[in-house]
Design a protein around this motif. Structure first.
Motif, mmCIF file in Angstrom:
data_model
loop_
_atom_site.group_PDB
_atom_site.id
_atom_site.type_symbol
_atom_site.label_atom_id
_atom_site.label_comp_id
_atom_site.label_asym_id
_atom_site.label_seq_id
_atom_site.Cartn_x
_atom_site.Cartn_y
_atom_site.Cartn_z
ATOM 1 N N MET A 131 12.664 12.887 -32.085
ATOM 2 C CA MET A 131 11.156 12.495 -32.912
ATOM 3 C C MET A 131 11.077 11.511 -32.796
ATOM 4 O O MET A 131 11.516 10.186 -32.636
ATOM 5 C CB MET A 131 11.833 13.013 -34.616
ATOM 6 N N VAL A 132 9.439 11.618 -31.974
ATOM 7 C CA VAL A 132 8.615 9.964 -31.988
ATOM 8 C C VAL A 132 8.602 9.401 -33.403
ATOM 9 O O VAL A 132 7.913 10.027 -34.118
ATOM 10 C CB VAL A 132 7.681 10.252 -31.089
ATOM 11 N N SER A 133 8.989 7.835 -33.422
ATOM 12 C CA SER A 133 8.017 7.596 -34.425
ATOM 13 C C SER A 133 6.897 6.552 -33.879
ATOM 14 O O SER A 133 7.722 5.735 -32.941
ATOM 15 C CB SER A 133 8.741 6.807 -35.404
ATOM 16 N N ILE A 134 5.680 6.295 -35.022
ATOM 17 C CA ILE A 134 4.457 4.638 -34.501
ATOM 18 C C ILE A 134 5.541 3.641 -33.996
ATOM 19 O O ILE A 134 6.577 3.617 -34.233
ATOM 20 C CB ILE A 134 3.588 4.914 -35.143
ATOM 21 N N SER A 135 5.300 3.030 -33.449
ATOM 22 C CA SER A 135 5.833 1.329 -33.155
ATOM 23 C C SER A 135 4.894 0.782 -34.183
ATOM 24 O O SER A 135 3.928 0.379 -34.970
ATOM 25 C CB SER A 135 5.245 1.216 -31.593
ATOM 26 N N SER A 136 5.944 0.335 -34.433
ATOM 27 C CA SER A 136 5.953 -0.741 -36.234
ATOM 28 C C SER A 136 5.210 -2.119 -35.388
ATOM 29 O O SER A 136 4.566 -2.354 -36.086
ATOM 30 C CB SER A 136 7.075 -1.184 -36.924
ATOM 31 N N ASP A 137 5.637 -2.596 -34.449
ATOM 32 C CA ASP A 137 5.364 -3.836 -33.634
ATOM 33 C C ASP A 137 3.261 -3.341 -33.952
ATOM 34 O O ASP A 137 2.460 -4.443 -34.091
ATOM 35 C CB ASP A 137 5.845 -3.708 -32.197
ATOM 36 N N VAL A 138 3.273 -2.210 -33.458
ATOM 37 C CA VAL A 138 1.678 -2.018 -33.303
ATOM 38 C C VAL A 138 0.750 -2.118 -34.011
ATOM 39 O O VAL A 138 -0.364 -2.575 -34.812
ATOM 40 C CB VAL A 138 1.417 -1.157 -31.851
ATOM 41 N N ILE A 139 1.623 -0.245 -35.205
ATOM 42 C CA ILE A 139 0.865 -0.938 -36.291
ATOM 43 C C ILE A 139 0.651 -1.869 -37.000
ATOM 44 O O ILE A 139 -0.900 -2.091 -37.824
ATOM 45 C CB ILE A 139 1.061 0.063 -37.056
ATOM 46 N N GLU B 2 1.082 12.575 -42.069
ATOM 47 C CA GLU B 2 1.881 11.797 -42.752
ATOM 48 C C GLU B 2 2.626 10.920 -41.250
ATOM 49 O O GLU B 2 4.265 10.817 -41.655
ATOM 50 C CB GLU B 2 2.574 12.582 -43.398
ATOM 51 N N LYS B 3 2.143 10.867 -40.138
ATOM 52 C CA LYS B 3 2.960 10.216 -39.479
ATOM 53 C C LYS B 3 3.053 8.769 -39.713
ATOM 54 O O LYS B 3 3.627 7.893 -39.306
ATOM 55 C CB LYS B 3 2.524 10.523 -38.064
ATOM 56 N N TYR B 4 2.222 8.382 -40.728
ATOM 57 C CA TYR B 4 2.054 6.050 -40.937
ATOM 58 C C TYR B 4 2.391 6.971 -42.558
ATOM 59 O O TYR B 4 1.482 6.598 -43.567
ATOM 60 C CB TYR B 4 1.348 5.452 -40.202
ATOM 61 N N ILE B 5 3.591 6.013 -43.346
ATOM 62 C CA ILE B 5 3.691 5.967 -44.562
ATOM 63 C C ILE B 5 3.808 4.308 -44.884
ATOM 64 O O ILE B 5 4.922 3.668 -44.133
ATOM 65 C CB ILE B 5 4.838 6.648 -45.408
ATOM 66 N N ILE B 6 2.311 4.399 -45.661
ATOM 67 C CA ILE B 6 2.532 2.255 -45.552
ATOM 68 C C ILE B 6 3.113 2.213 -46.109
ATOM 69 O O ILE B 6 3.327 2.405 -48.254
ATOM 70 C CB ILE B 6 0.835 2.032 -45.793
ATOM 71 N N LYS B 7 4.371 1.230 -46.339
ATOM 72 C CA LYS B 7 5.008 0.389 -47.316
ATOM 73 C C LYS B 7 4.471 -0.533 -48.145
ATOM 74 O O LYS B 7 2.584 -0.778 -48.075
ATOM 75 C CB LYS B 7 6.495 -0.452 -47.456
ATOM 76 N N GLN B 8 4.530 0.100 -49.828
ATOM 77 C CA GLN B 8 3.992 -1.052 -50.831
ATOM 78 C C GLN B 8 3.435 -2.496 -50.361
ATOM 79 O O GLN B 8 2.336 -2.871 -51.032
ATOM 80 C CB GLN B 8 4.572 -0.131 -52.467
#
Lengths: 113, 346
Positions: free
Chosen positions: A1-9, A41-47
């Motif tokens: 499973m690939v997830s998005i790069s938190s550094d880039v986002i 639903e690939k990016y769920i932003i934390k509150q």
């Protein structure tokens, strides 16, 4: 499973939020929901991430906040984009296009199947 | 919804009440409430909704900069090499630990009831010849070894499965702010569940003696009825020990996490030079100061299992040897109450 790069986002949370405010003012939960839906639903932003982006952008003058009484009688904080926020958004779009173009050149295309 | 409010309250409990902090709390609370309401409307259960909302809350350290509360949220690490454990890691550990607790508890359950089929099958009264009796005994033995192997396998696996998180006990770690609050909340919420599991377990232990008592009252202790009484007793004791192990392991996991933070706090207070002695290996929440007990208690139940099997096979009195289990249960309760120290009993 690939997830998005938190550094880039992380560098583009502001851009994402500003994009969603282009169509009109909105509030916290609505924005987080739109981010979830538009990203499939690939990016769920934390509150906390969302809230710190709000305060930071408000401090920088990119967005303004105002309170509205919701139907339920509760007060809800809405955010709208300012002129300088629009400028900042365009700048970030250009930055991304350039970044994407450069990185693309270093991504090997694996289509030899 | 209450759980979310409590969560938010505890997260903000130690922060100064500046206008920025109050506003952040209101805003975050509003977002959480909106999200919660929508999840409920989508048909999620209350528990699921709370879980999702809290897992998507994020990390207070992230807003600290904006709120001017960095000094409160971000405690200076005592040493350079301190590793910060995040909410996600803690949440992952707790979820994984729950699965492994069930597995370990089932493992011990199977060990205890492994001889039940054999006891029942070998006790079936056979009148003519020895053929069926031998057949039953063999089937019983096969089942016994299958359950022993399965139970042992589960027990061993449940002990190994935690290795990916072992850095938490081995390295110098501290929990970040949201992780700390989350663990504290989970620990205090688990308390009532823990008590219920223990009480039900004790009731099962007491009930386990009932069939034997009834049969002896009716004076039918011989032969098949003795075996049935033993089988029922084993099953009930197995279920009781299952509950004890499950409750102990789940609470032990939360206790371990609290201990990581406890150790980090201690190290910070005492300064770097004495922090070394706190770097012990993993321990359970119940701690035995006696050196022998501290080594023996972790292998208590496997030892009892061995003892039970050895005695039973040597004497072949399956109808009576089950008495080992209730006795062992009482002895275990006695030892842990008398010599054990509950470190994190607040």
């Amino acid at each position: 499973m690939v997830s998005i790069s938190s550094d880039v986002i992380r560098g583009y949370n502001d851009t994402i939020i500003l994009y969603l405010l282009l169509d009109g003012p909105s509030y916290g939960y609505e924005i987080s929901k739109k981010i979830k839906d538009l990203s499939d639903e690939k990016y769920i932003i934390k509150q906390t991430t969302l809230y710190s982006a709000f305060t930071r952008m408000e401090k920088n003058g990119y967005i303004e906040s105002y309170s509205v009484d919701a139907e339920s009688g509760k007060r809800r904080t809405y955010y709208r984009v300012t002129e300088s926020g629009l400028d900042y958004y365009r700048e970030k779009c250009n930055e991304w296009n350039l970044t994407k173009e450069v990185i693309e050149r270093f991504i090997r295309k694996e289509d030899g199947e | 919804m209450e759980a979310i409010k409590t969560y938010l309250e505890t997260m903000f409990a130690h922060l100064p009440r500046t206008p920025e902090v109050t506003r952040a709390k209101t805003e975050l609370g509003q977002m959480m409430e909106d999200k919660y309401n929508e999840l409920i409307e989508e048909g999620k259960s209350e528990n699921e909704a709370v879980g999702i909302v809290i897992s998507e809350f994020g990390n207070l350290e992230e807003v600290a900069e904006e709120l001017g509360i960095r000094s409160f949220v971000d405690q200076e690490p005592a040493e350079e090499a301190q590793r910060v454990v995040s909410f996600e890691e803690v949440d992952g550990y707790i979820k994984g630990r729950t699965r492994l607790s069930y597995m370990g508890a089932f493992g011990i359950f199977f060990l205890i009831i492994s001889s039940v089929p054999f006891i029942i099958l070998s006790g079936i009264p056979v009148t003519a010849g020895g053929g069926p009796a031998k057949f039953f005994a063999v089937v019983g033995l096969i089942l016994l070894f299958l359950m022993l192997a399965g139970g042992l396998g589960m027990l061993i696996f449940s002990g190994l499965g935690e290795r990916e998180y072992s850095y938490m006990w081995k390295e110098n770690c501290r929990l970040d702010y949201s992780a700390q609050e989350y663990v504290k909340m989970q620990y205090s919420e688990y308390r009532s569940t823990h008590t219920i599991l223990i009480i039900v377990g004790i009731v099962l232990c007491i009930l386990s003696a009932l069939p034997a008592a009834i049969f002896s009252f009716l004076q039918v202790t011989n032969g098949f009825f003795g075996n049935i009484a033993g089988a029922v007793c084993l099953f009930l004791v197995g279920a009781a020990v299952f509950l004890f192990v499950l409750a102990g392991r789940q609470r032990g996991g939360l206790g371990r996490l609290l201990k990581v933070q406890y150790r980090a706090d201690q190290a910070q207070q005492e300064g770097a030079e004495s922090s070394q002695k706190n770097q012990g290996g993993p321990e359970d929440v119940i701690i035995y100061e006696n050196e022998y007990l501290s080594k023996f208690m972790p292998v208590y139940w496997p030892t009892i299992t061995c003892l039970y099997l050895v005695v039973s096979f040597l004497t072949f009195r399956w109808g009576t040897t089950w008495i080992i289990w209730p006795v062992a249960g009482i002895v275990h309760a006695f030892i842990s109450k008398t010599f054990g120290k509950h470190v994190f009993e607040a």
